[in-house]
Design a protein around this motif. Structure first.
Motif, short mmCIF file in Angstrom:
data_model
loop_
_atom_site.label_atom_id
_atom_site.label_comp_id
_atom_site.label_asym_id
_atom_site.label_seq_id
_atom_site.Cartn_x
_atom_site.Cartn_y
_atom_site.Cartn_z
N LEU A 17 49.00 39.94 54.99
CA LEU A 17 48.19 39.07 55.82
C LEU A 17 46.75 39.16 55.31
O LEU A 17 46.34 40.20 54.77
CB LEU A 17 48.24 39.50 57.28
CG LEU A 17 49.63 39.66 57.92
CD1 LEU A 17 49.48 40.09 59.37
CD2 LEU A 17 50.45 38.40 57.80
N ARG A 18 45.98 38.09 55.47
CA ARG A 18 44.59 38.18 55.02
C ARG A 18 43.88 39.22 55.89
O ARG A 18 43.93 39.14 57.12
CB ARG A 18 43.90 36.81 55.11
CG ARG A 18 42.61 36.77 54.29
CD ARG A 18 42.21 35.34 53.96
NE ARG A 18 41.56 34.68 55.07
CZ ARG A 18 40.24 34.76 55.31
NH1 ARG A 18 39.45 35.49 54.52
NH2 ARG A 18 39.73 34.12 56.33
N THR A 29 47.87 46.71 67.13
CA THR A 29 47.71 46.14 68.46
C THR A 29 47.30 44.67 68.33
O THR A 29 46.92 44.21 67.25
CB THR A 29 46.63 46.87 69.27
OG1 THR A 29 45.35 46.64 68.66
CG2 THR A 29 46.90 48.37 69.33
N HIS A 30 47.39 43.96 69.46
CA HIS A 30 46.74 42.66 69.55
C HIS A 30 45.23 42.89 69.50
O HIS A 30 44.74 44.00 69.69
CB HIS A 30 47.11 41.97 70.86
CG HIS A 30 48.57 41.62 70.99
ND1 HIS A 30 49.06 40.38 70.65
CD2 HIS A 30 49.63 42.37 71.42
CE1 HIS A 30 50.37 40.37 70.87
NE2 HIS A 30 50.75 41.55 71.33
N LYS A 31 44.48 41.82 69.28
CA LYS A 31 43.03 41.97 69.21
C LYS A 31 42.42 42.39 70.54
O LYS A 31 41.33 42.97 70.57
CB LYS A 31 42.40 40.66 68.71
CG LYS A 31 42.66 40.42 67.23
CD LYS A 31 42.03 39.13 66.73
CE LYS A 31 42.26 38.98 65.24
NZ LYS A 31 41.72 37.72 64.68
N VAL A 35 41.52 47.93 60.20
CA VAL A 35 41.76 46.70 59.46
C VAL A 35 41.68 45.52 60.41
O VAL A 35 42.29 45.53 61.48
CB VAL A 35 43.14 46.72 58.78
CG1 VAL A 35 43.32 45.48 57.91
CG2 VAL A 35 43.31 47.97 57.93
N SER A 36 40.92 44.51 60.01
CA SER A 36 40.82 43.28 60.78
C SER A 36 41.60 42.18 60.06
O SER A 36 41.72 42.18 58.83
CB SER A 36 39.36 42.86 60.94
OG SER A 36 38.74 42.66 59.68
N TYR A 37 42.12 41.25 60.85
CA TYR A 37 42.94 40.14 60.33
C TYR A 37 42.36 38.84 60.87
O TYR A 37 42.66 38.44 62.00
CB TYR A 37 44.40 40.31 60.76
CG TYR A 37 45.02 41.60 60.25
CD1 TYR A 37 45.71 41.62 59.05
CD2 TYR A 37 44.90 42.79 60.97
CE1 TYR A 37 46.28 42.79 58.57
CE2 TYR A 37 45.46 43.97 60.50
CZ TYR A 37 46.14 43.96 59.30
OH TYR A 37 46.70 45.13 58.83
N ARG A 91 45.36 43.80 64.89
CA ARG A 91 44.35 44.80 64.56
C ARG A 91 45.09 46.08 64.20
O ARG A 91 46.10 46.41 64.83
CB ARG A 91 43.42 45.03 65.75
CG ARG A 91 42.36 46.11 65.57
CD ARG A 91 41.42 46.13 66.78
NE ARG A 91 40.47 47.24 66.72
CZ ARG A 91 40.64 48.41 67.32
NH1 ARG A 91 41.75 48.62 68.04
NH2 ARG A 91 39.74 49.36 67.23
N ALA A 92 44.60 46.81 63.21
CA ALA A 92 45.24 48.07 62.80
C ALA A 92 44.21 49.19 62.78
O ALA A 92 43.09 49.00 62.31
CB ALA A 92 45.87 47.92 61.42
#
Length: 202
Positions: free
Chosen positions: A107-108, A195-197, A176-178, A184-185
């Motif tokens: 994923l980006r 998790t979700h943002k 890590v952001s997506y 979210r990691a």
């Protein structure tokens, strides 16, 4: 699935080194052709790790992706061969990665504390960042500094496999952001928690 790509040594040979009994300096053991279907003269392990390997013959990662669903399905087909782990490297990791046609590297995403670097060995992937699409070809490389917030991914939009090396450091406390996904990691005790943002777990 991985297409073999063997870097050429002098005269097209790979030299295998092994330690003699007693732990003295390494000695030349033998040479093996790099272009055989499957070289049989792989290095002998010492202390449970090899001195050298053919990257394309390294074991693939047993768990294809750490992403939770539905995101894991989006990187289906990708094959990562962890090279740094084979040699017990502690401060950075190296993967020999294969992207079949129409597949994606990840994923980006953007890391908060870990730098990343990719070097294209074969094929023509497209790099996607905040700047848009950038075609890459063998011999090209790209780097992604920690904390930039500029998400990146490679996409194989061609009909041929893409092979590349990816290198990243192992700084602790990474996040890590997506930018394109509700994901979210956070790295916790060496493992990734997704998790979700808004913080809800998957």
């Amino acid at each position: 699935m991985a297409q073999r790509h063997h870097p050429q040594g002098i005269g097209g040979l790979a030299t295998i080194l092994s330690h003699p009994p007693g732990g003295d300096a390494p000695k030349r053991a033998r040479s093996c052709p790099l272009f055989s279907a499957r070289p049989q003269c792989l290095p002998m392990p010492t202390d449970s790790k090899p001195l050298a390997v053919v990257a394309a013959d390294a074991p693939a990662r047993t768990k294809p992706s750490n992403y939770p669903e539905p995101f894991a399905a989006r990187v289906a087909g990708r094959v990562k061969r962890p090279l740094g782990d084979l040699f017990a490297l502690k401060h950075f990791g190296v993967n020999h990665t294969t992207l079949p046609p129409k597949s994606v590297s990840a994923l980006r995403h953007a890391h908060s504390r870990q730098d990343e670097f990719v070097y294209i060995l074969a094929g023509h992937p497209t790099l996607y960042t905040d700047e848009g699409a950038t075609p890459l070809s063998p011999g090209m490389c790209a780097g992604f500094p920690a904390g930039s917030g500029n998400g990146h991914k490679l996409v194989n939009e061609t009909d041929e496999p893409v092979l590349y090396l990816e290198v990243g450091d192992r700084s602790e406390g990474d996040e890590v952001s997506y930018p394109e996904d509700d994901l979210r990691a956070v790295q916790v005790d060496g493992r990734w928690a997704f998790t979700h943002k808004d913080g809800r777990p998957y």
